[in-house]
Design an enzyme around this catalytic site. Sequence first.
Site, PDB file in Angstrom:
ATOM      1  N   GLU A   4       1.558  -0.264  -5.130  1.00  0.00           N
ATOM      2  CA  GLU A   4       0.931   0.736  -5.280  1.00  0.00           C
ATOM      3  C   GLU A   4       1.695   1.920  -5.394  1.00  0.00           C
ATOM      4  OE1 GLU A   4      -3.327   2.676  -3.832  1.00  0.00           O
ATOM      5  OE2 GLU A   4      -1.794   2.218  -2.155  1.00  0.00           O
TER       6      GLU A   4
ATOM      7  N   ASP B 124       0.827  -1.014   0.149  1.00  0.00           N
ATOM      8  CA  ASP B 124      -0.058  -0.008  -0.049  1.00  0.00           C
ATOM      9  C   ASP B 124       0.893   1.363   0.030  1.00  0.00           C
ATOM     10  OD1 ASP B 124      -2.602   1.263   0.606  1.00  0.00           O
ATOM     11  OD2 ASP B 124      -1.641   2.023   2.238  1.00  0.00           O
TER      12      ASP B 124
END
Length: 698
Positions: free
Chosen positions: A385, A348
């Site tokens: 990401e 993330d």
Amino acid sequence: MKLIDTFPTNTVKGLAYRVGRVFPFGASLCEDGAVNFSIFSKEATSCTLVLYRHGQEKPFVEIPFPDEFRIGNVYTMLIYGIDIETTEYGYRFDGPYNPQKGQLFDKSKVLLDPYAKSVSGRSVWGVKQNPNSQFKYRGQIIRQDYLWEGDKPLEKRQCDLVIYEMHVRSFTQHNSSGVKRNGTFAGIVEKLPYLKELGVNCVELMPIFEFDEFENSRVVDGKRLYNYWGYSTVDFFAPKAGYAASAPFGMEADELKGLIKRLHKNGIEVVLDVVFNHTAEGNEDGPYISYKGVDNRTYYLLTPEGHYYNFSGCGNTMNCNNPVVRNVVLDCLRYWVSEYHVDGFRFDLASILSRNRDGSPMMDPPLLDAIAHDAVLGKCILIAEAWDAGGLYQVGTFPSWGRWSDWNGKYRDCVRRFIKGAAENMPELIWRIKGSNDMYGTRSAAASINFVTCHDGFTMYDLVSYNAKHNEANGEDNRDGTDSNDSWNCGAEGDTSDPEILDLRFRQMKNMMTILLTSRGIPMLLSGDEFANTQYGNNNAYCQDNEISYLDWSLLEKDRNKDLFEYVKRLIAFRRSHPVLMGSKFNFGENGTGYPELSFHSLKPGEFDENAHDLVFAYMFAEDHEKYGTKKDAFIYMAVNAHWEAHTFELPIIPKDKKWYLAFRSDDISTDVGKEYKIKDQSHIDLGPRTTAILITK
């Protein structure tokens, strides 16, 4: 002879103890029944181990680490006589308190071990702890004795994957799921036949590291809102106990391992969504949980004034390229691979992991380099990401060393805009279908994780049903969530009974699925999109533990939804049966078929302007049987009409021994029954407005 008989020890309340071993960090059970405790702090002046009986507010013993128990900056102690089934633990650290310098030591606070393998008090989802408790998060000692029966990470070719992103609780919590243990790891096991039928071979689990669902919890319009998604980690080494049906019996680790083993037996890999960019401790006003009181200046990025840099948008930012913090991340990843057999990780806001101590981007970030070249992680899937809340956007430029893949946000945006009717996006869409070789030309198409929807944003059904977000239920006056959705409601906002609008919506979803599953790169689906699950226009359901987030399995009983599921299921099977679609190299020249491996066409074969702004085009793969190990050469032709008018596509000339068969057509339910139909006129195919089709040669 046991070590306790040969080494001098101290005793307190029936427990014998002596200096321990530095490695491994955390609390680990030794073969002779002792427990080794080891924890790092650079600036602390003292450390005390605090032991509790399970569920009791006050500790039954506190043991200060003698000076000789500190080796370098590590406090370590070996203790005999602990009943690990009934013991919880934490630490007190003393040291300087100077917030302007980022030093926050407070010996009155009991802290969670950063390496704790289990966290107590979290065993039932949504059950709040005693608010007066001074110590909410306690470590527990677990046995590493799970019987894997020969299981190991599957190590599939990355280009062969079809990824399915899911939230553990949302997947089976709805009453319609039909499982006995709703919202748990065990519930996913009950749904394995469904995943097998759908055909996905990799699940990406949204955060399963221990987090507190009551973080920032509040009541809005009579409904309690939670930290539902879990992107706010409390402990990197412990599974979320509230996701385990067996957690009240201390079996959450085994339940998760059982899920992974069963997925592997069914040929499905497991990727964990991990959050190393920040923790649940927040900013200066946030709670002491672990790192803040253990060694704040080591673990977090701080300004010269001692404040927290906030590149995560969540209050703090981990100091990931500090050598100590880097080792925490590496130890964590190695632990999940070795002890839980996970196949890979999605990181993330991964761009944060490339930031230096002052927050500036680094050319060769040590942490990303170390992960890419680590011995234990050498076969792992690594997905970034590749952006962060501080504005660093690295899709296509993320430091990779040939190992990292990106969530390709450019693919998502381009497909959405084109299918909605933006002709100016066609030139870019060509690059995306090729595998984004304009971005990953020095690597391979496997570097691109292609997706149209994910947990963050609209579901696919909402993408074709809402022009704007509807997040009022979040209690933030609809200010949260992105306004850049590239959505189109097809003529009515939200629910409608208009058959023409519904037909168009389901056709548009099929169109996007068709492009997604015939593009080079690795496709990722959001769970529930295959049967048109809705979040009722909420594009930021991070706090919704209710029907907004839960998958409604009863939708599969509706004709249109069931038809969409069958269409997507067949598309996945089609992709997996044609290796040319899963190729990862950017060599599109003529192959053994005598045709280019990938070619693009206008309404007339062989004619194509790659810079044209148009809503109509086609592309064809030529599958060389020798190159790809199939029985015969095959040609796969995709006709795409994103225009609001009908068009006729002239079909390419193919070898005389082959004929065109219709495999998929997004506007015709009759072709979605698992059969391929020979078309009557081999010269062309007519497509109605906003329709795609796939033809295959036989």
